[in-house]
Structure formats: C-alpha cells, structure tokens
Design a protein around this motif. Structure first.
Motif, PDB file in Angstrom:
ATOM      1  N   VAL A 165       0.804  -1.338   0.025  1.00 52.13           N
ATOM      2  CA  VAL A 165       0.000   0.021   0.021  1.00 52.13           C
ATOM      3  C   VAL A 165       0.786   1.276  -0.112  1.00 52.13           C
ATOM      4  CG1 VAL A 165      -1.704   1.397   1.360  1.00 52.13           C
ATOM      5  CG2 VAL A 165      -1.911  -1.169   0.982  1.00 52.13           C
ATOM      6  N   TYR A 166       1.917   1.205   0.789  1.00 53.75           N
ATOM      7  CA  TYR A 166       2.760   2.425   0.831  1.00 53.75           C
ATOM      8  C   TYR A 166       3.544   2.623  -0.417  1.00 53.75           C
ATOM      9  CZ  TYR A 166       6.654   5.309   2.541  1.00 53.75           C
ATOM     10  OH  TYR A 166       7.523   6.423   2.558  1.00 53.75           O
ATOM     11  N   THR A 167       3.935   1.452  -1.093  1.00 50.55           N
ATOM     12  CA  THR A 167       4.700   1.699  -2.483  1.00 50.55           C
ATOM     13  C   THR A 167       3.685   2.225  -3.724  1.00 50.55           C
ATOM     14  OG1 THR A 167       6.071  -0.287  -2.003  1.00 50.55           O
ATOM     15  CG2 THR A 167       5.865   0.502  -4.360  1.00 50.55           C
ATOM     16  N   VAL A 168       2.420   1.693  -3.680  1.00 51.45           N
ATOM     17  CA  VAL A 168       1.579   1.960  -4.499  1.00 51.45           C
ATOM     18  C   VAL A 168       1.055   3.547  -4.272  1.00 51.45           C
ATOM     19  CG1 VAL A 168      -0.990   1.397  -5.749  1.00 51.45           C
ATOM     20  CG2 VAL A 168       0.918  -0.464  -5.214  1.00 51.45           C
ATOM     21  N   PHE A 169       0.841   3.935  -3.092  1.00 48.82           N
ATOM     22  CA  PHE A 169       0.441   5.174  -2.707  1.00 48.82           C
ATOM     23  C   PHE A 169       1.600   6.174  -3.277  1.00 48.82           C
ATOM     24  CE2 PHE A 169       0.147   8.818   0.138  1.00 48.82           C
ATOM     25  CZ  PHE A 169      -1.143   9.185  -0.299  1.00 48.82           C
ATOM     26  N   LEU A 170       2.647   5.934  -2.744  1.00 52.95           N
ATOM     27  CA  LEU A 170       3.726   6.673  -3.086  1.00 52.95           C
ATOM     28  C   LEU A 170       3.884   6.971  -4.452  1.00 52.95           C
ATOM     29  CD1 LEU A 170       6.155   8.519  -2.245  1.00 52.95           C
ATOM     30  CD2 LEU A 170       7.778   6.221  -2.193  1.00 52.95           C
ATOM     31  N   ILE A 171       3.983   5.911  -5.305  1.00 54.44           N
ATOM     32  CA  ILE A 171       4.342   5.953  -6.801  1.00 54.44           C
ATOM     33  C   ILE A 171       3.227   6.685  -7.482  1.00 54.44           C
ATOM     34  CG2 ILE A 171       4.748   4.721  -8.835  1.00 54.44           C
ATOM     35  CD1 ILE A 171       7.084   4.716  -7.048  1.00 54.44           C
ATOM     36  N   GLY A 172       1.881   6.393  -7.035  1.00 49.22           N
ATOM     37  CA  GLY A 172       0.782   6.931  -7.572  1.00 49.22           C
ATOM     38  C   GLY A 172       0.681   8.471  -7.471  1.00 49.22           C
ATOM     39  N   VAL A 173       0.847   8.753  -6.199  1.00 46.11           N
ATOM     40  CA  VAL A 173       0.682  10.250  -6.016  1.00 46.11           C
ATOM     41  C   VAL A 173       1.912  10.968  -6.338  1.00 46.11           C
ATOM     42  CG1 VAL A 173       0.517  11.903  -4.119  1.00 46.11           C
ATOM     43  CG2 VAL A 173      -1.097   9.662  -3.912  1.00 46.11           C
ATOM     44  N   GLY A 174       3.166  10.534  -6.279  1.00 46.64           N
ATOM     45  CA  GLY A 174       4.241  11.031  -6.592  1.00 46.64           C
ATOM     46  C   GLY A 174       4.295  11.358  -8.205  1.00 46.64           C
ATOM     47  N   ALA A 175       3.860  10.358  -8.878  1.00 45.05           N
ATOM     48  CA  ALA A 175       3.940  10.500 -10.034  1.00 45.05           C
ATOM     49  C   ALA A 175       2.791  11.564 -10.822  1.00 45.05           C
ATOM     50  CB  ALA A 175       3.932   9.032 -11.006  1.00 45.05           C
ATOM     51  N   GLY A 176       1.587  11.148 -10.183  1.00 49.47           N
ATOM     52  CA  GLY A 176       0.442  11.963 -10.431  1.00 49.47           C
ATOM     53  C   GLY A 176       0.681  13.452 -10.216  1.00 49.47           C
ATOM     54  N   LEU A 177       1.523  13.932  -9.116  1.00 50.32           N
ATOM     55  CA  LEU A 177       1.777  15.412  -8.772  1.00 50.32           C
ATOM     56  C   LEU A 177       3.109  15.688  -9.095  1.00 50.32           C
ATOM     57  CD1 LEU A 177       0.351  15.359  -4.988  1.00 50.32           C
ATOM     58  CD2 LEU A 177      -0.816  16.060  -7.084  1.00 50.32           C
ATOM     59  N   SER A 178       3.562  15.039  -9.916  1.00 51.09           N
ATOM     60  CA  SER A 178       5.054  15.347 -10.545  1.00 51.09           C
ATOM     61  C   SER A 178       4.929  16.709 -11.460  1.00 51.09           C
ATOM     62  CB  SER A 178       5.971  14.172 -11.276  1.00 51.09           C
ATOM     63  OG  SER A 178       4.957  13.739 -12.373  1.00 51.09           O
ATOM     64  N   VAL A 179       3.755  16.811 -11.947  1.00 46.10           N
ATOM     65  CA  VAL A 179       3.677  18.165 -12.765  1.00 46.10           C
ATOM     66  C   VAL A 179       3.356  19.321 -11.844  1.00 46.10           C
ATOM     67  CG1 VAL A 179       2.740  16.964 -14.710  1.00 46.10           C
ATOM     68  CG2 VAL A 179       1.242  17.662 -12.797  1.00 46.10           C
ATOM     69  N   THR A 180       3.284  19.008 -10.670  1.00 45.71           N
ATOM     70  CA  THR A 180       3.138  20.177  -9.729  1.00 45.71           C
ATOM     71  C   THR A 180       4.499  20.176  -9.086  1.00 45.71           C
ATOM     72  OG1 THR A 180       2.281  19.090  -7.876  1.00 45.71           O
ATOM     73  CG2 THR A 180       0.804  19.736  -9.541  1.00 45.71           C
ATOM     74  N   VAL A 181       4.588  21.497  -8.008  1.00 45.40           N
ATOM     75  CA  VAL A 181       5.822  21.676  -7.453  1.00 45.40           C
ATOM     76  C   VAL A 181       5.884  20.806  -6.191  1.00 45.40           C
ATOM     77  CG1 VAL A 181       5.904  24.125  -8.004  1.00 45.40           C
ATOM     78  CG2 VAL A 181       4.508  23.580  -5.774  1.00 45.40           C
ATOM     79  N   VAL A 182       4.893  20.152  -5.885  1.00 44.08           N
ATOM     80  CA  VAL A 182       4.818  19.360  -4.416  1.00 44.08           C
ATOM     81  C   VAL A 182       5.231  17.944  -4.769  1.00 44.08           C
ATOM     82  CG1 VAL A 182       3.629  20.799  -3.320  1.00 44.08           C
ATOM     83  CG2 VAL A 182       2.443  19.030  -4.487  1.00 44.08           C
ATOM     84  N   GLY A 183       4.980  17.403  -6.242  1.00 40.87           N
ATOM     85  CA  GLY A 183       5.184  15.938  -6.466  1.00 40.87           C
ATOM     86  C   GLY A 183       6.479  15.218  -6.178  1.00 40.87           C
ATOM     87  N   LEU A 184       7.466  16.043  -6.773  1.00 41.36           N
ATOM     88  CA  LEU A 184       8.708  15.471  -6.868  1.00 41.36           C
ATOM     89  C   LEU A 184       9.313  15.547  -5.166  1.00 41.36           C
ATOM     90  CD1 LEU A 184      10.757  16.707  -9.898  1.00 41.36           C
ATOM     91  CD2 LEU A 184       9.496  14.359  -9.388  1.00 41.36           C
ATOM     92  N   PRO A 185       8.934  16.758  -4.423  1.00 38.45           N
ATOM     93  CA  PRO A 185       9.378  16.541  -2.879  1.00 38.45           C
ATOM     94  C   PRO A 185       8.812  15.540  -2.270  1.00 38.45           C
ATOM     95  CG  PRO A 185       9.106  18.890  -3.927  1.00 38.45           C
ATOM     96  CD  PRO A 185       8.821  18.091  -4.912  1.00 38.45           C
ATOM     97  N   LEU A 186       7.604  15.268  -2.554  1.00 37.48           N
ATOM     98  CA  LEU A 186       6.622  14.139  -2.008  1.00 37.48           C
ATOM     99  C   LEU A 186       7.424  12.892  -2.169  1.00 37.48           C
ATOM    100  CD1 LEU A 186       4.291  13.588  -0.205  1.00 37.48           C
ATOM    101  CD2 LEU A 186       2.805  13.361  -2.145  1.00 37.48           C
ATOM    102  N   LEU A 187       7.712  12.714  -3.437  1.00 36.07           N
ATOM    103  CA  LEU A 187       8.284  11.366  -3.774  1.00 36.07           C
ATOM    104  C   LEU A 187       9.790  11.133  -3.219  1.00 36.07           C
ATOM    105  CD1 LEU A 187       8.299   8.921  -5.671  1.00 36.07           C
ATOM    106  CD2 LEU A 187       9.120  10.193  -7.333  1.00 36.07           C
ATOM    107  N   ALA A 188      10.380  12.238  -2.961  1.00 31.33           N
ATOM    108  CA  ALA A 188      11.633  12.087  -2.365  1.00 31.33           C
ATOM    109  C   ALA A 188      11.716  11.986  -0.733  1.00 31.33           C
ATOM    110  CB  ALA A 188      12.795  13.359  -2.573  1.00 31.33           C
ATOM    111  N   LEU A 189      10.682  12.580  -0.167  1.00 30.68           N
ATOM    112  CA  LEU A 189      10.307  12.185   1.126  1.00 30.68           C
ATOM    113  C   LEU A 189       9.815  10.777   1.347  1.00 30.68           C
ATOM    114  CD1 LEU A 189       8.565  15.359   2.410  1.00 30.68           C
ATOM    115  CD2 LEU A 189      10.862  14.419   3.143  1.00 30.68           C
ATOM    116  N   GLY A 190       8.818  10.309   0.425  1.00 32.39           N
ATOM    117  CA  GLY A 190       8.559   8.881   0.536  1.00 32.39           C
ATOM    118  C   GLY A 190       9.682   7.895   0.434  1.00 32.39           C
ATOM    119  N   LEU A 191      10.678   8.284  -0.489  1.00 31.28           N
ATOM    120  CA  LEU A 191      11.915   7.276  -0.576  1.00 31.28           C
ATOM    121  C   LEU A 191      12.492   7.418   0.521  1.00 31.28           C
ATOM    122  CD1 LEU A 191      12.780   8.139  -4.283  1.00 31.28           C
ATOM    123  CD2 LEU A 191      11.893   6.164  -3.492  1.00 31.28           C
TER     124      LEU A 191
END
Length: 396
Positions: free
Chosen positions: A43-69
């Motif tokens: 669940v953590y992996t799917v949520f992180l990849i889905g939300v991080g990839a979906g929001l990567s076009v915004t300013v919060v997507g990549l920082p959120l993905l880095a925190l999730g990693l």
C-alpha cells in the motif's frame, strides 16, 4: 539479480526437526507476519508511486516522492531488523544517502533523494512481497492445522526463500553505493580546491606583482618627465624602479613556484623536496627512494603535501628537527613527515590538515595524523601510483 554468498556456518539456523523449538516458532511467526507487513509495504509503495507520479507536474510532486523514498529506507530498515531478529540473517546496513557533504540546499537534497538506489530497492522489495506474503501466510496457517508434523520443514523452505530475498534486495550492493558517495564527495573537493587555487593566484597577482608593476610604470613616467629638467632626480627614480623590478621578478618567481616549481619538473621529487626542506626553519632530513618518477599530477600533489606539512613544522611545531621519507610500495606512493615538536596537531586545528586530507581523498589517497601531546608528530600520506609513461600516453 546478484545474490549474496551463502551464510557462514555461524549464521546458519539449527537443522529443522519434528520438535518445535524456539527457532522453528520464530520462523513460523515470521511467515505469519509476512502478510500484514507485505500489505503495509505494498500500500505504501502504490500510494507513493501513484501520488508522486501524479503530482510530479506540480511543485509538490517530486519533493513528496523524495520524502516517500526516505520513508522506504525506513521500511527496509524494519525488514532487515525483522529478518535479523527472527531468522538470524545478518544483513549490513546500506550506506547513507549518497550526497556530497559540501552540497547543501533544497535541490541537492531533492536530486539525491530521487536517485537513491537503496530506497528504490526497498520499494521493489515491498511491492513484490504481497503475493509471497499471501502464499506464505496461507501455507503456514493451513500447515499449523493439517500438516503440523512436517511444518518445521515447510517453514524452513519458505524462510530460506525469505532469507534470499532479503539478502538480494536489502543488502548493500557490493560497496557500489559507498563508492558512488565517495566519488561524488571527491568531485566536490576537486572543484572547490581548483576554485580556491585560482582565487589565490588571482589575489597574489593583484596584490603583489600587479600592484608593484603599476607603481613601477608610474615611477618611470615621472622619471621620464624629470629627465630633461632634473637628471639627477630622474636617475635616482630609475635606480628605485630598477630595485622594484627585481622585487617584482622575485614575487613572480615565488608565485610560479607555488603553481608548479621548475625544479620539480626538471629534476623530480628528490631535488624539489630538498629545496623546500632547505627553506624550513628546522633541519630536515629528506630521503626519497623511488626507482622511477610517478605521473606529473601525483608528483605535484606529493610535493605540495610535503610543502604544506613543512610549513606547519616551521610555524606551529616548535620542533628541533624533522624528516621526510618518500617511497613506493606496490601501487602506492608513500609519504611520511615526522618532527620532534610539541605535538597536539589535529585535523580541525586550523593548520590546513583537514584541507590536505580532503585533497588526498579526492584522488583516492589516504591521510593519517598521529600527534600526541608532547610529540612527536607523524603524518603518513598515501597516493595511488601511476607511471609517468602511462599518464603521458593517456594524455596523448
């Protein structure tokens, strides 16, 4: 996928037996806990990849993905602890996030977090564990009721697969990650050192020879004006200008020696180190035992390392004598500088030792300081040996 070598005998669990001992119950508990842990990780992996990839076009997507990693690193740490405590698997902790200690700020942190291989392997481990967790939970639960006489053997087979997966995805990858971190840090040291050297040369030229040559031009201009009206004054000014020219030439020689001394190029380390030893305030015994000359870059680093160490001996050691030894051992150039001074030198003592250690580390060298209070002080440095002919051919 490259698996780690088999465990040594000391890491192997006891043989499986029909009787349920402590090791068997730990393996059964591990297998039953696989399902909830796998669900949480999936669940953590799917949520992180889905939300991080979906929001990567915004300013919060990549920082959120880095925190999730970074959180994925925590999942990997928890799984290593669970395997260590319940299966007896000894897995070393991977290296910290590969990031130069000289890089600070948001974007270096973001880039280091997004390309962290340890975190991505932990995510892969969590993602692929769900079907395995379902299988091991179901088989173990059914075996507890139906196949309990052979459950220790079933548990051993299943947990051996778990051991292999944990070693394959959660172990350090043969030191590669640590090497990447070291190389990135060394690159920053090399860039900073080159920039500092350029600033030093510019400052020395501007404050020394350039200022003196400007004053010389002005004096010669005044002497030219006085040449017909007051020849004696003009002659005195020309004499003063002649003295200024000598001083400017000496400053330029000193600056050139600081960049790369001619004696080092022409005659090698033995003569060059003897020259700097003669300028030291204490007697220095120099011993250079080299059958051939190393590459120019290595030779230059060795020269400036000894030069700075002897400057420290003159300024800080209160020594009566010192020695410099240089020799080759296999593929390493060894340098040892020793003095009988007061000791107490430290890498953080403001004497440039830390900078020397960083410079040597940037070329895969070593710097060891031994300086107890009361002395003596011994500095041992190692540099990788490269033959001059090989380096010249590579350059050509």
């Amino acid at each position: 996928m490259t698996m780690s070598p088999a465990m040594p005998d000391s890491d192997l669990p006891p043989p499986a037996r029909f009787a349920f001992d402590g090791s068997t119950w730990k393996e059964i508990a591990y297998l039953l806990a696989n399902l909830p842990m796998a669900i949480a990780g999936f669940v953590y992996t799917v949520f992180l990849i889905g939300v991080g990839a979906g929001l990567s076009v915004t300013v919060v997507g990549l920082p959120l993905l880095a925190l999730g990693l970074q959180g994925a690193r925590g999942l990997g740490r928890a799984e290593r602890g669970r395997a260590r405590g319940m299966l007896g698997v000894r897995i070393d902790e991977p290296s910290p996030m590969a990031r130069s200690t000289r890089e600070t700020g948001f974007f270096p942190w973001l880039w280091s977090g997004l390309k962290d291989p340890v975190a991505w392997r932990a995510l892969l481990y969590s993602f692929m564990r769900l079907p395995w967790g379902v299988v091991t939970f179901a088989v173990t639960l059914v075996s507890l009721v139906v196949l309990w006489p052979v459950l220790p053997f079933i548990a051993r087979v299943l947990t051996n697969a778990d051991r292999a997966m944990a070693r394959g995805l959660l172990s350090p990858s043969d030191g590669l990650e640590r090497r990447i971190a070291e190389l990135e840090s060394d690159r920053g040291v090399v860039v900073d050192t080159a920039a500092a050297d350029l600033r030093r040369i510019e400052r020395d030229l501007h404050d020394g020879a350039q200022a003196r040559l400007v004053a010389l031009a002005m004096d010669l201009g005044l002497a030219k004006e006085k040449l017909t009206d007051d020849p004696e004054a003009a002659a005195r000014m020309v004499d003063e200008a002649h003295g200024e020219v000598k001083v400017a030439l000496q400053e330029l020689r000193d600056l050139a020696r600081g960049i790369h001394p001619a004696v080092l190029t022409d005659r090698g380390l033995d003569a060059a180190l003897s020259a700097i030893a003669s300028r030291c305030t204490v007697p220095v015994n120099v011993s250079v035992d080299l059958a051939s000359r190393p590459a120019q870059a290595i030779e230059g680093i060795a020269y400036f390392t000894v030069s700075e160490l002897l400057q420290n001996v003159s300024k800080h050691s209160h020594a009566r004598s010192a020695s410099v030894e240089v020799w080759r051992t296999a593929d390493r150039l060894m340098i040892q500088v020793q003095d009988d001074g007061a000791g107490g030198a430290r890498l953080d003592g403001g004497t440039g030792m830390a900078g020397l250690a960083e410079r040597l580390g940037a070329v895969d060298g070593l710097f060891v300081l031994d300086s107890p209070e009361g002395g003596p002080t011994t500095v041992t440095a190692e540099l990788p040996w490269r033959d001059r002919s090989d380096a010249t051919a590579a350059h050509a």
